[in-house]
Design an enzyme around this catalytic site. Structure first.
Site, PDB file in Angstrom:
ATOM      1  N   ARG A  47      39.704  56.252  22.643  1.00 56.17           N
ATOM      2  CA  ARG A  47      40.530  55.032  22.758  1.00 56.17           C
ATOM      3  C   ARG A  47      41.726  55.292  23.678  1.00 56.17           C
ATOM      4  O   ARG A  47      42.137  54.431  24.448  1.00 56.17           O
ATOM      5  CB  ARG A  47      40.978  54.539  21.379  1.00 56.17           C
ATOM      6  N   TYR A 106      41.495  29.581  34.667  1.00 59.78           N
ATOM      7  CA  TYR A 106      40.381  29.909  33.781  1.00 59.78           C
ATOM      8  C   TYR A 106      40.720  29.420  32.367  1.00 59.78           C
ATOM      9  O   TYR A 106      41.794  29.737  31.827  1.00 59.78           O
ATOM     10  CB  TYR A 106      40.155  31.428  33.790  1.00 59.78           C
ATOM     11  N   ASP A 179      44.908  36.526  39.135  1.00 60.67           N
ATOM     12  CA  ASP A 179      43.549  36.721  38.630  1.00 60.67           C
ATOM     13  C   ASP A 179      42.641  36.606  39.855  1.00 60.67           C
ATOM     14  O   ASP A 179      42.385  35.514  40.352  1.00 60.67           O
ATOM     15  CB  ASP A 179      43.232  35.654  37.571  1.00 60.67           C
ATOM     16  N   LYS A 204      32.229  40.185  36.164  1.00 59.96           N
ATOM     17  CA  LYS A 204      31.672  39.329  37.211  1.00 59.96           C
ATOM     18  C   LYS A 204      31.196  40.173  38.398  1.00 59.96           C
ATOM     19  O   LYS A 204      30.223  40.880  38.259  1.00 59.96           O
ATOM     20  CB  LYS A 204      32.707  38.273  37.596  1.00 59.96           C
TER      21      LYS A 204
HETATM   22  C1  LIG Z   1      35.298  35.296  33.312  1.00 59.07           C
HETATM   23  C2  LIG Z   1      36.690  35.134  33.735  1.00 59.07           C
HETATM   24  C3  LIG Z   1      37.748  35.604  32.933  1.00 59.07           C
HETATM   25  C4  LIG Z   1      37.515  36.205  31.568  1.00 59.07           C
HETATM   26  O1  LIG Z   1      36.831  37.405  31.652  1.00 59.07           O
HETATM   27  P1  LIG Z   1      35.873  37.983  30.480  1.00 59.07           P
HETATM   28  O2  LIG Z   1      35.369  39.246  31.077  1.00 59.07           O
HETATM   29  O3  LIG Z   1      34.813  36.957  30.225  1.00 59.07           O
HETATM   30  O4  LIG Z   1      36.730  38.195  29.286  1.00 59.07           O
HETATM   31  C5  LIG Z   1      39.029  35.452  33.417  1.00 59.07           C
HETATM   32  N1  LIG Z   1      39.285  34.884  34.618  1.00 59.07           N
HETATM   33  C6  LIG Z   1      38.294  34.431  35.409  1.00 59.07           C
HETATM   34  C7  LIG Z   1      38.629  33.795  36.715  1.00 59.07           C
HETATM   35  C8  LIG Z   1      36.964  34.535  35.000  1.00 59.07           C
HETATM   36  O5  LIG Z   1      35.994  34.065  35.778  1.00 59.07           O
END
Ligand SMILES: *Cc1c(COP(=O)(O)O)cnc(C)c1O
Length: 388
Positions: A47, A106, A179, A204
Site C-alpha cells: 500500500r 466528467y 483532467d 482510458k
Molecule cells: C473515466 C473518466 C474519469 C474517471 O476515471 P475512472 O478511472 O473511471 O475512475 C475522470 N475523468 C474523465 C475525463 C474520464 O473520462
C-alpha cells in the site's frame, strides 16, 4: 528522449528487472527487512510502495515532457482509478475552501464534489471556462484553492485556454488542475501551459484495452514542495492504490499508446467530417473541424496535428432517435467509457442521469482502431434506421 522512445522502454525502470527484456511483476504485499532492520529500496508494504507501481510512477512525469528550465523533478502518484486520483487531490482541501469547476466536466467529478464533499463544507462554483470574465468573477481570495479544467470538455468538446485560466487562478494562488484523460500527454501537455497538476483516468488511453482501472496525478516541479508530501500521505493512508497487476498491464500498454492515440485521432477526424455532412446529424462536436468555434485555440494548444479520438454528435429526432442509432450499430459497441482499441458509442444523457446539462439527442463516440470505412459504414446503416 522523445516520447515514443520513453514509452517503448516503459518498463525499464523496474528495479528487480535483472536481464529480463519483459518486465517482471511483483505481487508481494510485504517485503523482508535486512538483518539490521532496514528495508531494501524502502519497500515495506505494497500500500505504501511496490516495485510495479514505482516503475509506473517514475515514468509518468517524463511523459509530460516538462520544459527543461523547470527547477527539480515533477512527481507522479498512481491510483486505483481516475476517481481515486480525483478524490486524493480533493483530500488536500480543508473545510471552507472553494473550487471552481467547468460546466460540463466528467459527471463523476461533479457528483463527488456535490454529493460527498458538500458534507465536508468544500464550496464550489460552476462556470463556462471559455468565458474568462466569468472565471475571474468566480475565483475569490483566499478561499479559492483550485480551478479544475477539462479540455476538450466532456461531452460537448468545448476548448479552454489553459494559459489564460492559469493566469487568473494564479492571481489568487489557486492550483490549476487539468483532467487530461481525453488528450493524453501525446496530444496535450498542460504542465507546459501553466497548469500545476495533471490528472488522468489511466483506465482510458493509458490502459487502452478496456481491461484495467487506474488513475494518476502528476505534480509540476514548482508545486512538489506544496503538494508532494501530503499526496504521498493520502495515497498510502487513504489507500486508493492500484494493484501491481494493473500497474504491470499499464506498463505493457504504454509502448503502443502514441501509435494508438494518433491513429484513433486520425480516424476520428475523418468520421467527424463524414458525420457533419450527414442529413440526419444536425451538430458535430469535434475541435479538429475548422467549423468548431475553438478550432484555432485547439490547434495552438495541441502538441501535434491531432485533436483526439473523442467526438459527439446530435441527431435529428431527439432522445428517441439518438437511442435508436445507439441500438442499431453492429460493429461499434453501445457502452460507456473510452480510450480502448474498440469503438464505443453511448447516449450520454442517460449515463449522466437526471439534471445533466447534456442535450438528450447527443451521442458520444470513442473512436477505436477499426478501419475508418468500416466505421462509417456501420454509422451509415444505423442512421438509415431513422425516419427521414
Ligand atoms: C473515466 C473518466 C474519469 C474517471 O476515471 P475512472 O478511472 O473511471 O475512475 C475522470 N475523468 C474523465 C475525463 C474520464 O473520462
Amino acid at each position: 528522449m522523445k516520447l515514443e522512445t520513453l514509452l517503448a522502454h516503459a518498463s525499464d525502470s523496474q528495479p528487480q528487472r535483472g536481464s529480463a527484456i519483459a518486465a517482471p511483476i511483483v505481487l508481494s504485499t510485504t517485503f523482508q527487512r535486512n538483518p539490521d532492520g532496514t528495508y531494501e529500496d524502502d519497500l515495506v508494504y505494497t500500500r505504501s510502495g511496490n516495485p510495479s507501481r514505482h516503475a509506473l510512477e517514475n515514468l509518468l512525469p517524463y511523459l509530460e515532457q516538462i520544459n527543461t528550465e523547470a527547477k527539480g523533478p515533477a512527481r507522479a502518484f498512481a491510483f486505483a482509478s481516475g476517481m481515486a486520483a480525483v478524490s486524493a487531490l480533493l483530500h488536500t482541501l480543508r473545510p471552507g475552501d472553494h473550487i471552481v469547476l467547468p460546466d460540463d466536466l466528467y459527471h463523476g467529478t461533479r457528483h463527488l464534489v456535490q454529493q460527498v464533499l458538500a458534507d465536508w463544507h468544500i464550496e464550489h462554483s460552476i462556470v463556462d471556462m471559455r468565458n474568462l470574465p466569468a472565471v475571474r468573477a468566480a475565483v475569490r481570495a483566499p478561499q479559492t484553492r483550485m480551478v479544475w479544467l477539462e479540455t476538450p470538455s466532456n461531452p460537448s468538446l468545448k476548448v479552454t485556454d489553459i494559459r489564460a485560466v492559469a493566469g487568473i487562478a494564479h492571481e489568487v494562488d489557486a492550483l490549476v488542475v487539468v483532467d487530461n484523460t481525453w488528450m493524453t500527454p501525446i496530444l496535450q501537455q498542460p504542465l507546459n501551459l501553466g497548469a500545476d497538476v495533471v490528472m488522468y483516468s489511466t483506465s482510458k488511453y493509458f490502459g487502452g484495452h478496456s481491461d484495467l482501472l487506474g488513475g494518476a496525478l502528476i505534480i509540476a516541479p514548482h508545486r512538489v514542495a506544496r503538494l508532494g508530501e501530503s499526496l504521498r500521505r493520502i495515497q498510502a493512508l487513504a489507500g486508493g492504490v492500484p494493484s501491481p497487476f494493473d500497474c504491470w498491464l499499464m506498463l505493457r500498454s504504454l509502448p503502443t499508446m502514441s501509435l494508438r492515440v494518433r491513429q484513433q485521432s486520425t480516424t476520428a477526424a475523418r468520421l467527424a467530417t463524414w458525420l457533419s455532412a450527414h442529413p440526419m446529424v444536425h451538430t458535430v462536436y469535434y475541435p479538429g473541424l475548422p467549423s468548431h468555434p475553438d478550432h484555432a485555440l485547439a490547434r495552438q494548444q495541441a502538441v501535434s496535428e491531432h485533436f483526439g479520438a473523442m467526438l459527439s454528435f446530435r441527431v435529428r429526432g431527439g432522445a428517441e432517435a439518438a437511442r435508436l442509432v445507439a441500438s442499431q450499430v453492429r460493429l461499434i459497441a453501445q457502452a460507456t467509457s473510452l480510450g480502448g482499441v474498440e469503438s464505443l458509442i453511448e447516449h450520454r444523457a442517460s449515463v449522466e442521469g437526471p439534471g445533466t446539462p447534456t442535450p438528450d439527442d447527443l451521442l458520444r463516440f470513442s473512436v477505436g482502431l477499426e478501419d475508418a470505412d468500416d466505421l462509417t459504414a456501420d454509422l451509415a446503416q444505423a442512421l438509415a434506421a431513422l425516419p427521414a
